[in-house]
Design a protein around this motif. Structure first.
Motif, PDB file in Angstrom:
ATOM      1  N   VAL A  55      38.117 104.118  39.303  1.00 57.20           N
ATOM      2  CA  VAL A  55      39.237 103.196  39.144  1.00 57.20           C
ATOM      3  C   VAL A  55      38.817 101.855  39.738  1.00 57.20           C
ATOM      4  O   VAL A  55      38.396 101.776  40.898  1.00 57.20           O
ATOM      5  CB  VAL A  55      40.505 103.716  39.830  1.00 57.20           C
ATOM      6  N   ASP A  56      38.893 100.800  38.932  1.00 55.78           N
ATOM      7  CA  ASP A  56      38.432  99.469  39.322  1.00 55.78           C
ATOM      8  C   ASP A  56      39.538  98.440  39.117  1.00 55.78           C
ATOM      9  O   ASP A  56      40.411  98.623  38.279  1.00 55.78           O
ATOM     10  CB  ASP A  56      37.250  99.021  38.448  1.00 55.78           C
ATOM     11  N   PRO A  57      39.451  97.315  39.833  1.00 51.83           N
ATOM     12  CA  PRO A  57      40.263  96.153  39.441  1.00 51.83           C
ATOM     13  C   PRO A  57      39.683  95.549  38.165  1.00 51.83           C
ATOM     14  O   PRO A  57      38.464  95.594  37.945  1.00 51.83           O
ATOM     15  CB  PRO A  57      40.114  95.205  40.631  1.00 51.83           C
ATOM     16  N   ILE A  58      40.538  94.988  37.338  1.00 51.68           N
ATOM     17  CA  ILE A  58      40.076  94.414  36.067  1.00 51.68           C
ATOM     18  C   ILE A  58      39.068  93.285  36.306  1.00 51.68           C
ATOM     19  O   ILE A  58      38.180  93.049  35.478  1.00 51.68           O
ATOM     20  CB  ILE A  58      41.278  93.929  35.235  1.00 51.68           C
ATOM     21  N   GLU A  59      39.176  92.629  37.452  1.00 53.32           N
ATOM     22  CA  GLU A  59      38.277  91.521  37.767  1.00 53.32           C
ATOM     23  C   GLU A  59      36.827  91.976  37.933  1.00 53.32           C
ATOM     24  O   GLU A  59      35.907  91.154  37.848  1.00 53.32           O
ATOM     25  CB  GLU A  59      38.743  90.820  39.053  1.00 53.32           C
ATOM     26  N   LYS A  60      36.605  93.254  38.148  1.00 54.56           N
ATOM     27  CA  LYS A  60      35.246  93.743  38.371  1.00 54.56           C
ATOM     28  C   LYS A  60      34.439  93.795  37.083  1.00 54.56           C
ATOM     29  O   LYS A  60      33.213  93.880  37.112  1.00 54.56           O
ATOM     30  CB  LYS A  60      35.297  95.136  39.011  1.00 54.56           C
ATOM     31  N   LYS A  61      35.069  93.697  35.919  1.00 60.14           N
ATOM     32  CA  LYS A  61      34.359  93.885  34.652  1.00 60.14           C
ATOM     33  C   LYS A  61      33.396  92.760  34.265  1.00 60.14           C
ATOM     34  O   LYS A  61      32.374  93.104  33.667  1.00 60.14           O
ATOM     35  CB  LYS A  61      35.367  94.144  33.535  1.00 60.14           C
ATOM     36  N   PRO A  62      33.551  91.472  34.462  1.00 60.86           N
ATOM     37  CA  PRO A  62      34.813  90.843  34.860  1.00 60.86           C
ATOM     38  C   PRO A  62      35.640  90.443  33.636  1.00 60.86           C
ATOM     39  O   PRO A  62      35.113  89.889  32.687  1.00 60.86           O
ATOM     40  CB  PRO A  62      34.342  89.580  35.582  1.00 60.86           C
ATOM     41  N   VAL A  63      36.927  90.757  33.693  1.00 57.55           N
ATOM     42  CA  VAL A  63      37.907  90.192  32.756  1.00 57.55           C
ATOM     43  C   VAL A  63      38.875  89.400  33.622  1.00 57.55           C
ATOM     44  O   VAL A  63      39.607  89.974  34.433  1.00 57.55           O
ATOM     45  CB  VAL A  63      38.637  91.284  31.960  1.00 57.55           C
ATOM     46  N   LEU A  64      38.874  88.087  33.466  1.00 61.71           N
ATOM     47  CA  LEU A  64      39.614  87.202  34.359  1.00 61.71           C
ATOM     48  C   LEU A  64      40.839  86.571  33.722  1.00 61.71           C
ATOM     49  O   LEU A  64      41.671  86.014  34.423  1.00 61.71           O
ATOM     50  CB  LEU A  64      38.680  86.091  34.864  1.00 61.71           C
ATOM     51  N   HIS A  65      40.956  86.676  32.392  1.00 56.69           N
ATOM     52  CA  HIS A  65      42.049  85.993  31.699  1.00 56.69           C
ATOM     53  C   HIS A  65      42.956  86.976  30.970  1.00 56.69           C
ATOM     54  O   HIS A  65      43.576  86.623  29.974  1.00 56.69           O
ATOM     55  CB  HIS A  65      41.492  84.960  30.712  1.00 56.69           C
ATOM     56  N   MET A  66      43.043  88.193  31.455  1.00 56.35           N
ATOM     57  CA  MET A  66      43.950  89.172  30.864  1.00 56.35           C
ATOM     58  C   MET A  66      44.470  90.082  31.958  1.00 56.35           C
ATOM     59  O   MET A  66      43.711  90.775  32.621  1.00 56.35           O
ATOM     60  CB  MET A  66      43.234  90.003  29.786  1.00 56.35           C
ATOM     61  N   LEU A 282      31.676  81.770  38.759  1.00 52.47           N
ATOM     62  CA  LEU A 282      30.485  82.399  39.316  1.00 52.47           C
ATOM     63  C   LEU A 282      30.873  83.772  39.830  1.00 52.47           C
ATOM     64  O   LEU A 282      31.894  83.927  40.522  1.00 52.47           O
ATOM     65  CB  LEU A 282      29.899  81.558  40.461  1.00 52.47           C
ATOM     66  N   GLY A 283      30.052  84.779  39.500  1.00 55.71           N
ATOM     67  CA  GLY A 283      30.340  86.143  39.923  1.00 55.71           C
ATOM     68  C   GLY A 283      29.287  86.678  40.870  1.00 55.71           C
ATOM     69  O   GLY A 283      28.145  86.221  40.882  1.00 55.71           O
ATOM     70  N   ASN A 284      29.695  87.654  41.672  1.00 56.75           N
ATOM     71  CA  ASN A 284      28.830  88.280  42.681  1.00 56.75           C
ATOM     72  C   ASN A 284      28.431  87.293  43.775  1.00 56.75           C
ATOM     73  O   ASN A 284      27.337  87.385  44.335  1.00 56.75           O
ATOM     74  CB  ASN A 284      27.565  88.883  42.042  1.00 56.75           C
ATOM     75  N   VAL A 285      29.296  86.327  44.063  1.00 52.39           N
ATOM     76  CA  VAL A 285      29.024  85.354  45.125  1.00 52.39           C
ATOM     77  C   VAL A 285      30.188  85.369  46.118  1.00 52.39           C
ATOM     78  O   VAL A 285      31.306  85.764  45.776  1.00 52.39           O
ATOM     79  CB  VAL A 285      28.841  83.928  44.576  1.00 52.39           C
ATOM     80  N   ARG A 286      29.906  84.928  47.342  1.00 52.62           N
ATOM     81  CA  ARG A 286      30.951  84.860  48.361  1.00 52.62           C
ATOM     82  C   ARG A 286      31.447  83.434  48.589  1.00 52.62           C
ATOM     83  O   ARG A 286      32.394  83.217  49.334  1.00 52.62           O
ATOM     84  CB  ARG A 286      30.432  85.449  49.686  1.00 52.62           C
ATOM     85  N   GLU A 287      30.790  82.470  47.962  1.00 49.58           N
ATOM     86  CA  GLU A 287      31.213  81.081  48.118  1.00 49.58           C
ATOM     87  C   GLU A 287      32.617  80.897  47.534  1.00 49.58           C
ATOM     88  O   GLU A 287      32.955  81.453  46.491  1.00 49.58           O
ATOM     89  CB  GLU A 287      30.218  80.149  47.417  1.00 49.58           C
ATOM     90  N   GLN A 288      33.417  80.117  48.201  1.00 52.15           N
ATOM     91  CA  GLN A 288      34.822  79.955  47.848  1.00 52.15           C
ATOM     92  C   GLN A 288      35.008  79.103  46.594  1.00 52.15           C
ATOM     93  O   GLN A 288      34.198  78.236  46.270  1.00 52.15           O
ATOM     94  CB  GLN A 288      35.574  79.312  49.019  1.00 52.15           C
ATOM     95  N   ASN A 289      36.086  79.358  45.888  1.00 50.37           N
ATOM     96  CA  ASN A 289      36.639  78.509  44.818  1.00 50.37           C
ATOM     97  C   ASN A 289      35.940  78.626  43.462  1.00 50.37           C
ATOM     98  O   ASN A 289      36.425  78.061  42.488  1.00 50.37           O
ATOM     99  CB  ASN A 289      36.654  77.027  45.243  1.00 50.37           C
ATOM    100  N   TYR A 290      34.842  79.346  43.364  1.00 52.04           N
ATOM    101  CA  TYR A 290      34.151  79.450  42.078  1.00 52.04           C
ATOM    102  C   TYR A 290      34.641  80.633  41.249  1.00 52.04           C
ATOM    103  O   TYR A 290      34.175  80.845  40.146  1.00 52.04           O
ATOM    104  CB  TYR A 290      32.640  79.524  42.291  1.00 52.04           C
ATOM    105  N   GLU A 291      35.584  81.382  41.792  1.00 54.54           N
ATOM    106  CA  GLU A 291      36.209  82.473  41.040  1.00 54.54           C
ATOM    107  C   GLU A 291      37.648  82.136  40.659  1.00 54.54           C
ATOM    108  O   GLU A 291      38.284  82.886  39.938  1.00 54.54           O
ATOM    109  CB  GLU A 291      36.197  83.765  41.874  1.00 54.54           C
TER     110      GLU A 291
END
Length: 338
Positions: A55-66, A282-291
């Motif tokens: 079970v995952d969050p949808i953002e992990k796929k990533p699907v960010l706009h649904m 940007l994915g798989n990063v910890r820098e702020q604001n790029y997600e």
């Protein structure tokens, strides 16, 4: 289980699930290892055998706009039609035999409902190779209000895309690094990566929500000119509102290059933005604001993300910006409006 995506050609059959279009004689399996010509028919060996289950969050796929904030049941099978030398799921994808737990489509959907998820993702390996299994799960899922997502390498055929249109709600189409032919030949054993752009068009033409990811691999798959070509083609097909995520590579399987530097990812981000793409991540990063998602019209923060968690900050229930009314077409069902 007999597959549907094939046709007869003399004493052989031609699999039509992916763009390899494997010609098979009796007893042979396709490149994927799980579609086998046996007893006069093409068998889908992994039917009823999901392998990898989470079970995952949808953002992990990533699907960010649904449906940001949704929970999904993810599964794949063994086998794959690509041979990426850096695959993070190689124990599944590069296994050319059946593995997994016996579960019928009905049982998978029953389990999804029991877990109170919002949808099902077909992922981890390439779902196109088990398209008929995914279709049967997906059609049942729709009956219970669950949505369906493919995380795919984009090597679908017109035949498989027609089948996908029967049940898919979204596709994340994943470029596996440098989108040029030499890279795909050497590191993935694929001849024609340009065919992926056809899948993007098919997906959008069928009304399937489509997002793009690009794995940026340092030294061998981070050429900025190639990235510019890719973005230009995506923009021509889907327009400037197509979501594009550049993902950080981590060493795995047969490739031991260091992880992608943030500066390299940032250059890709900046190029896409300079070319007029409104939704770049940007994915798989910890820098702020790029997600985060910002309104293309007024710049207001619409969705704040950190790792795989989303908070709706500036979207109305109809997906419009609370500040200026811009229509984003991001459905917010099952999300918490902040």
């Amino acid at each position: 289980m007999e597959a549907s995506l094939y046709e007869r050609s003399g004493d052989r059959i031609r699999c039509t699930a992916c763009e390899r279009y494997c010609y098979l004689r009796e007893g042979q399996s396709g490149f994927c290892g799980v579609r086998t010509y046996r007893n006069g028919i093409l068998n889908l060996d992994v039917y009823n055998y999901p392998f990898g289950y989470n079970v995952d969050p949808i953002e992990k796929k990533p699907v960010l706009h649904m449906y940001p904030g949704s929970r999904i049941l993810s599964f794949g099978t063994s086998g794959c039609n690509f041979a990426c030398k850096y695959c993070q799921n190689y124990e599944m994808s590069q296994r050319k035999n059946v593995a997994g737990e016996y579960m019928t489509p009905e049982k998978i959907v029953k389990e999804a409902r029991k877990l109170h998820v919002d949808g099902i993702a077909y992922t981890y390996n390439e779902p196109t190779i088990f398209m008929e299994f995914a279709r049967d799960v997906g059609i049942i899922a729709h009956k219970y209000g669950l949505f369906n997502i493919f995380v795919t390498n984009g090597y679908e055929t017109p035949e498989s895309m027609e089948m996908a249109s029967e049940f898919l709600d979204a596709m994340t189409i994943d470029f596996k690094g440098n989108a040029e032919e030499k890279f795909y030949n050497r590191y993935i054993s694929v001849l024609h990566p340009d065919l992926i752009y056809k899948t993007i068009k098919y997906s959008m033409d069928y009304g399937i929500h489509t997002e793009i990811t690009d794995l940026v691999i340092p030294q061998i798959g981070d050429n900025l000119e190639d990235a510019e070509k890719m973005i230009s083609k995506i923009k021509d097909i889907g327009g400037e509102y197509t979501p594009v995520s550049f993902l950080r590579y981590h060493p795995d399987y047969k490739l031991s290059l260091p992880a992608t530097p943030f500066e390299t990812l940032k250059k890709h981000y900046d190029i896409a933005r300079s070319m007029g793409m409104h939704y770049v991540y940007l994915g798989n990063v910890r820098e702020q604001n790029y997600e985060n998602t910002y309104c293309p019209e007024c710049g207001a923060l619409l969705i704040k993300r950190q790792l795989f968690n989303s908070e709706i900050k500036g979207l109305n229930p109809d997906g419009s910006c609370t500040h200026c009314g811009f229509k984003t077409d991001i459905p917010v069902k099952n999300s918490i409006i902040q």
